[in-house]
Write a protein that holds these residues in place. Structure first.
Motif, PDB file in Angstrom:
ATOM      1  N   ALA A 118      21.803  17.688 -82.370  1.00 46.21           N
ATOM      2  CA  ALA A 118      22.205  18.989 -81.824  1.00 46.21           C
ATOM      3  C   ALA A 118      21.297  19.460 -80.701  1.00 46.21           C
ATOM      4  O   ALA A 118      21.515  20.529 -80.124  1.00 46.21           O
ATOM      5  N   GLY A 119      20.255  18.702 -80.385  1.00 49.93           N
ATOM      6  CA  GLY A 119      19.325  19.092 -79.323  1.00 49.93           C
ATOM      7  C   GLY A 119      18.375  20.190 -79.719  1.00 49.93           C
ATOM      8  O   GLY A 119      17.814  20.870 -78.855  1.00 49.93           O
ATOM      9  N   GLU A 120      18.173  20.375 -81.024  1.00 49.85           N
ATOM     10  CA  GLU A 120      17.269  21.426 -81.502  1.00 49.85           C
ATOM     11  C   GLU A 120      15.851  20.869 -81.572  1.00 49.85           C
ATOM     12  O   GLU A 120      15.319  20.581 -82.636  1.00 49.85           O
ATOM     13  N   THR A 121      15.233  20.746 -80.420  1.00 47.01           N
ATOM     14  CA  THR A 121      13.926  20.102 -80.353  1.00 47.01           C
ATOM     15  C   THR A 121      12.826  20.927 -81.006  1.00 47.01           C
ATOM     16  O   THR A 121      11.723  20.429 -81.211  1.00 47.01           O
ATOM     17  N   TRP A 122      13.118  22.183 -81.301  1.00 48.11           N
ATOM     18  CA  TRP A 122      12.122  23.013 -81.977  1.00 48.11           C
ATOM     19  C   TRP A 122      12.039  22.723 -83.472  1.00 48.11           C
ATOM     20  O   TRP A 122      11.129  23.186 -84.143  1.00 48.11           O
ATOM     21  N   VAL A 123      12.977  21.958 -84.006  1.00 48.63           N
ATOM     22  CA  VAL A 123      12.928  21.584 -85.422  1.00 48.63           C
ATOM     23  C   VAL A 123      11.983  20.396 -85.572  1.00 48.63           C
ATOM     24  O   VAL A 123      12.145  19.375 -84.895  1.00 48.63           O
ATOM     25  N   LYS A 124      11.014  20.509 -86.455  1.00 45.55           N
ATOM     26  CA  LYS A 124      10.001  19.488 -86.641  1.00 45.55           C
ATOM     27  C   LYS A 124      10.216  18.753 -87.958  1.00 45.55           C
ATOM     28  O   LYS A 124      10.898  19.238 -88.863  1.00 45.55           O
ATOM     29  N   ARG A 125       9.630  17.613 -88.045  1.00 40.89           N
ATOM     30  CA  ARG A 125       9.740  16.820 -89.271  1.00 40.89           C
ATOM     31  C   ARG A 125       9.261  17.612 -90.486  1.00 40.89           C
ATOM     32  O   ARG A 125       9.845  17.559 -91.564  1.00 40.89           O
ATOM     33  N   ALA A 126       8.172  18.357 -90.297  1.00 38.18           N
ATOM     34  CA  ALA A 126       7.648  19.138 -91.408  1.00 38.18           C
ATOM     35  C   ALA A 126       8.629  20.227 -91.837  1.00 38.18           C
ATOM     36  O   ALA A 126       8.707  20.577 -93.013  1.00 38.18           O
ATOM     37  N   ASP A 127       9.396  20.781 -90.866  1.00 37.13           N
ATOM     38  CA  ASP A 127      10.422  21.764 -91.233  1.00 37.13           C
ATOM     39  C   ASP A 127      11.457  21.139 -92.154  1.00 37.13           C
ATOM     40  O   ASP A 127      11.846  21.728 -93.172  1.00 37.13           O
ATOM     41  N   GLU A 186      19.391  26.755 -70.931  1.00 36.75           N
ATOM     42  CA  GLU A 186      20.329  26.944 -72.042  1.00 36.75           C
ATOM     43  C   GLU A 186      19.644  26.745 -73.382  1.00 36.75           C
ATOM     44  O   GLU A 186      19.814  27.538 -74.314  1.00 36.75           O
ATOM     45  N   ARG A 187      18.848  25.669 -73.493  1.00 37.45           N
ATOM     46  CA  ARG A 187      18.141  25.409 -74.747  1.00 37.45           C
ATOM     47  C   ARG A 187      17.082  26.478 -75.001  1.00 37.45           C
ATOM     48  O   ARG A 187      16.833  26.878 -76.132  1.00 37.45           O
ATOM     49  N   HIS A 188      16.462  26.942 -73.935  1.00 40.93           N
ATOM     50  CA  HIS A 188      15.469  28.007 -74.070  1.00 40.93           C
ATOM     51  C   HIS A 188      16.130  29.271 -74.609  1.00 40.93           C
ATOM     52  O   HIS A 188      15.571  29.969 -75.471  1.00 40.93           O
ATOM     53  N   ALA A 189      17.322  29.574 -74.118  1.00 40.17           N
ATOM     54  CA  ALA A 189      18.035  30.753 -74.595  1.00 40.17           C
ATOM     55  C   ALA A 189      18.421  30.595 -76.061  1.00 40.17           C
ATOM     56  O   ALA A 189      18.330  31.554 -76.845  1.00 40.17           O
ATOM     57  N   ALA A 190      18.848  29.391 -76.454  1.00 45.79           N
ATOM     58  CA  ALA A 190      19.194  29.158 -77.853  1.00 45.79           C
ATOM     59  C   ALA A 190      17.976  29.366 -78.741  1.00 45.79           C
ATOM     60  O   ALA A 190      18.059  29.986 -79.819  1.00 45.79           O
ATOM     61  N   PHE A 209      17.445  40.221 -76.081  1.00 53.83           N
ATOM     62  CA  PHE A 209      16.246  39.383 -75.993  1.00 53.83           C
ATOM     63  C   PHE A 209      16.610  37.989 -75.492  1.00 53.83           C
ATOM     64  O   PHE A 209      15.933  37.430 -74.619  1.00 53.83           O
ATOM     65  N   ARG A 210      17.693  37.438 -76.041  1.00 58.10           N
ATOM     66  CA  ARG A 210      18.127  36.103 -75.616  1.00 58.10           C
ATOM     67  C   ARG A 210      18.512  36.105 -74.137  1.00 58.10           C
ATOM     68  O   ARG A 210      18.122  35.195 -73.391  1.00 58.10           O
ATOM     69  N   ASP A 211      19.269  37.103 -73.690  1.00 54.63           N
ATOM     70  CA  ASP A 211      19.701  37.151 -72.294  1.00 54.63           C
ATOM     71  C   ASP A 211      18.504  37.284 -71.354  1.00 54.63           C
ATOM     72  O   ASP A 211      18.443  36.628 -70.302  1.00 54.63           O
ATOM     73  N   ALA A 212      17.549  38.134 -71.736  1.00 56.77           N
ATOM     74  CA  ALA A 212      16.364  38.311 -70.888  1.00 56.77           C
ATOM     75  C   ALA A 212      15.561  37.018 -70.811  1.00 56.77           C
ATOM     76  O   ALA A 212      15.056  36.649 -69.740  1.00 56.77           O
ATOM     77  N   ALA A 213      15.442  36.332 -71.940  1.00 59.85           N
ATOM     78  CA  ALA A 213      14.711  35.066 -71.951  1.00 59.85           C
ATOM     79  C   ALA A 213      15.411  34.023 -71.080  1.00 59.85           C
ATOM     80  O   ALA A 213      14.759  33.256 -70.360  1.00 59.85           O
ATOM     81  N   GLU A 214      16.741  33.993 -71.139  1.00 60.35           N
ATOM     82  CA  GLU A 214      17.484  33.029 -70.327  1.00 60.35           C
ATOM     83  C   GLU A 214      17.308  33.322 -68.841  1.00 60.35           C
ATOM     84  O   GLU A 214      17.114  32.403 -68.029  1.00 60.35           O
ATOM     85  N   ARG A 215      17.363  34.619 -68.470  1.00 59.57           N
ATOM     86  CA  ARG A 215      17.177  34.957 -67.052  1.00 59.57           C
ATOM     87  C   ARG A 215      15.777  34.586 -66.573  1.00 59.57           C
ATOM     88  O   ARG A 215      15.601  34.029 -65.478  1.00 59.57           O
TER      89      ARG A 215
END
Length: 826
Positions: A118-127, A186-190, A209-215
């Motif tokens: 899914a491209g969720e690179t923030w998910v870690k093995r420990a998670d 896009e991934r940063h916004a997700a 918050f998501r929109d501001a982060a994406e901008r």
């Protein structure tokens, strides 16, 4: 535990990995979180099930599993049987929990695979491992597993920072550092949306918050693309400029016609330095092919008649060669060399040249008292300067002066500690104040003159230290180059040779690991080996301190203190102990006689064996020092032979030199370019001949790599970019791309936030990977703090960076203090 949002230990065992951020209502048992597996490339197939196991090792375990009514795959039986046997008598709930434990590795792999897809690179093995550990149903559906993963990630993100903004910054930076590049917008916004939900923002606030982060991320990425495009364009332009210049060169046979002279005359004038050789190309048999720049030769034609008049009748020069006549502003190679003047490097240091200096070279092995003698002389002077190779040693010099009743200020790459009214300064070599005259200067570890990365800093310090009395301390191998430097400066040189205060002997037999005793130092040549030996010695009941290069000076000093005061029996260290630590070592034991030196594996040389082995036998504590080899590591005779070897003459005693900001600015003006890459490329080609009799050009590869990355950043001047090129970074940790991202933020007028580690696990549960991540984060903070001293407006949060540095130091030291037996990951 993985510091929030930082991807601490992708390959770390999962036990206790996320305990500190566990939800109060979903904390798994230690056994439940005991394992992880690499992500599967395909979802694992559902195992074949059957009601009754064919055979078990004990009737009681067989009966318990059969009575549970659970479906068990054949391949699961061996592990399930062992777990149930350990828990007998076992009811259905016990068997159910044991079966969950068997299956958690598979669940963890499935979750991690789904996140990767899914491209969720923030998910870690420990998670994923932690999430699997919270599942208590042996037959969970996908929704249950996914909910567990989402909750584990949310718990980590909540712990990443006190605010969603802080958590997002830390997590995004860690992903960028791990991958060498930032998330897409896009991934940063997700990720921003997930962080917002984890921190409990209401739906409308989370969306905002998501929109501001994406901008914001889109703007950053656009700035980075612009900078990268400008950098590529500048590089192409400068490369083309150099190629055009190279194509314009002519061989020697064209020189007589261009100058209107004979070949013999041309050869004589080349030898006299009147005709510049633009490029020397090595050929077989040690020969060179000379090439010449017609643009440089054209104005010299008018000088030929005068040169002939100057020559004696015998055809030899009768006068000193006349200065070259160069066309101003045409960027001729000789003109570039003239404005850079690296072949006259000593003249750059006007303050030192204006003083009547005297250099005293004090050489001797380790434990010969070099520093003690020079520090006594420095403390008696009205003003003075002590230059050290390491921040740790600069602090020790400052403390040593304080013990002699002299208050001294401190200056290193990332810190300043001024003392009002003090006229003494302790500093790292690169921070030498060339414009402030003092009475006495001390420059330590002169053998660093031969270091390919930092040797030029020692050349500058010895040539430019603005002191009437300059004490240069080092190993005997440094003498040849110090003599050349003194001659180039026109300074008188006195040499003092000291002997070691106690004998240093080589052990005749190898030392088994089990025979290491209190006062021994075991030397390895990698961080991994140091920690492996530490773990093995701890298992054997020994108390161990460690020292290696990735540790901060504060942690090294704390570990040395533990060894010094008896809290640790044995020191395990890399060759970092060879410089800057006062250690009461009885015996140095080499665990290897070969090392990797950045280019390849090679045998240790005599200077290394003497420098490291010489730490044994601290005067006043032990009568003699012993140098030995660990059993299985090599022949003790090798060490004995190198200890007895005379000082080796350097292959090339010419001092290394490199450009400074003034030289960069002068060359840029001469060639009419604002490209740092172009300036450095021309300096490499033009300013110093390979056969220059006095100097060698230092390695500039790292500076070139940084210049290539930041050359097109809008908003940064040439000298700003040169400052970035001098910043200490770890290229193995994506240091150059990170520096380029910081430079883009700086050029855009946005503040650069300091690196932060989020929440750290309890030291007693920290894995080796978590320790390594903290060490890397500390190095990133060193680079940030270095830049903050030079660009305080762009790097304003210095207090926060210093607080985070201190927090990491304390945590790392606490991790290294852990002496629990059988734990190999501490």
């Amino acid at each position: 535990m993985e510091p929030a949002g930082t991807g601490l230990a992708d390959a770390a065992p999962a036990n206790a990995a996320l305990v500190d951020v566990a939800l109060a209502d979903a904390a798994p048992s230690r056994a439940a979180a005991a394992g992880t597996a690499p992500p599967a490339t395909e979802p694992p197939p559902r195992p074949a099930r059957h009601r009754r196991p064919a055979a078990l090792s004990t009737p009681a375990a067989e009966a318990a599993i059969a009575a549970s009514g659970l479906e068990v795959a054949t391949r699961e039986l061996p592990m399930l049987t062992r777990l149930v046997e350990r828990r007998l008598p076992a009811d259905a709930a016990t068997v159910r929990e044991a079966l969950c434990e068997v299956r958690r590795r598979t669940w963890s792999a499935r979750l991690l695979d789904q996140a990767n897809r899914a491209g969720e690179t923030w998910v870690k093995r420990a998670d994923a491992a932690f999430a699997a550990g919270t599942v208590t149903d042996p037959e969970p559906d996908e929704a249950t597993l996914r909910a567990a993963l989402d909750e584990a990630v949310a718990a980590r993100l909540r712990a990443a920072g006190e605010t969603p903004e802080a958590a997002l910054r830390i997590v995004a930076a860690e992903i960028a550092d791990a991958a060498g590049g930032a998330l897409s917008a896009e991934r940063h916004a997700a990720l921003a949306g997930i962080v917002a939900r984890a921190h409990g923002l209401a739906p409308e606030a989370a969306a905002a918050f998501r929109d501001a982060a994406e901008r914001a991320e889109s703007r950053r990425r656009q700035d980075q693309r612009t900078a990268e495009a400008l950098t590529r364009a500048r590089r192409r332009e400068e490369v083309q400029r150099l190629r055009d210049w190279e194509r314009s060169l002519v061989e020697f046979r064209a020189v007589p016609e261009l100058l209107g002279c004979t070949s013999k005359e041309a050869l004589r004038w080349i030898a006299d330095g009147r005709i510049p050789v633009a490029r020397r190309i090595p050929e077989r048999g040690g020969r060179e092919r000379w090439e010449f720049d017609p643009a440089e030769l054209a104005p010299l034609r008018a000088e030929v008649a005068r040169w002939r008049e100057d020559e004696a009748p015998a055809g030899r020069p009768g006068k000193a060669p006349a200065p070259m006549v160069l066309r101003p502003g045409k960027a001729a190679n000789a003109a570039v060399a003239r404005v850079a003047a690296l072949d006259r490097y000593a003249a750059h240091f006007a303050t030192a040249r204006a003083l009547k200096r005297r250099i005293t070279l004090v050489t001797g092995p380790t434990n010969s008292g070099k520093s003690h003698t020079a520090l006594d002389r420095l403390a008696k002077a009205e003003s003075g300067l002590a230059l050290a190779p390491l921040r740790l040693l600069a602090h020790e010099f400052r403390d040593a002066l304080g013990q002699r009743g002299v208050a001294a200020s401190l200056s290193t790459g990332e810190e300043r500690m001024p003392v009002e009214g003090s006229r003494h300064l302790a500093a790292t070599v690169e921070m030498c104040p060339f414009q402030n005259p003092v009475d006495v200067a001390l420059i330590d570890e002169a053998q660093m003159l031969y270091d390919r990365d930092r040797g030029a800093a020692w050349t500058a310090a010895i040539m430019g230290a603005p002191a009437r009395d300059v004490f240069v301390l080092g190993a005997p191998e440094s003498a040849a180059t110090v003599r050349r430097i003194a001659a180039l400066c026109g300074d008188p040189l006195e040499e003092v040779s000291l002997e070691r205060k106690g004998p240093l002997v080589a052990a005749r037999k190898p030392v088994p690991l089990g025979d290491l005793h209190a006062g021994d130092a075991l030397v390895a040549f990698s961080r991994r080996d140091v920690l492996d030996f530490r773990a093995e010695l701890v298992k054997r009941g020994r108390r161990v301190a460690v020292v290696y290069g990735a540790l901060s000076p504060e942690v090294r000093r704390a570990e040395a203190a533990r060894f010094r005061n008896g809290e640790a029996d044995i020191l395990v260290a890399t060759d970092a102990i060879g410089m800057g630590l006062n250690l009461p070592i009885r015996r140095v034991v080499f665990s290897a006689l070969r090392k990797f030196d950045g280019e390849g594996r090679r045998d240790l040389n005599a200077q290394e064996v003497k420098q490291i082995g010489g730490r044994a036998g601290r005067y006043g504590r032990y009568e003699e020092g012993v140098v030995a080899v660990l059993a299985g590591a090599g022949n003790p005779e090798f060490v004995a032979r190198l200890l007895a070897a005379p000082p080796a003459e350097p292959e090339d005693s010419r001092p290394l030199v490199q450009p400074d900001a003034d030289i960069v600015a002068n060359v840029a003006a001469e060639i009419g370019s604002d490209s740092l890459f172009g300036v450095l490329a021309r300096i490499k080609r033009a300013v110093l001949r390979r056969d220059d009799p006095n100097y060698r050009l230092a390695d500039m590869e790292e500076a070139m790599a940084i210049a290539t990355a930041v050359d097109g950043v809008p908003g940064l001047s040439l000298l700003d970019r040169w400052t970035y090129a001098m910043c200490p970074v770890d290229q193995r940790d994506h240091g150059v791309p990170r520096l380029a991202r910081w430079a883009v933020e700086h050029g855009a007028g946005r503040p650069v936030d300091p690196p932060a580690g989020g929440r750290l696990p309890a030291p007693e549960r920290a894995s080796r990977e978590e320790l390594e991540r903290a060490e890397k984060l500390h190095k990133r903070l060193v680079a940030w703090r270095w830049l903050s001293l030079r660009f305080p407006e762009a790097y304003p949060e210095r207090e926060a960076a210093e607080a985070e540095t201190a927090r990491l130091d304390r945590w790392i030291e606490e991790v290294l203090r852990q002496q629990r037996r059988g734990r190999a990951t501490a």
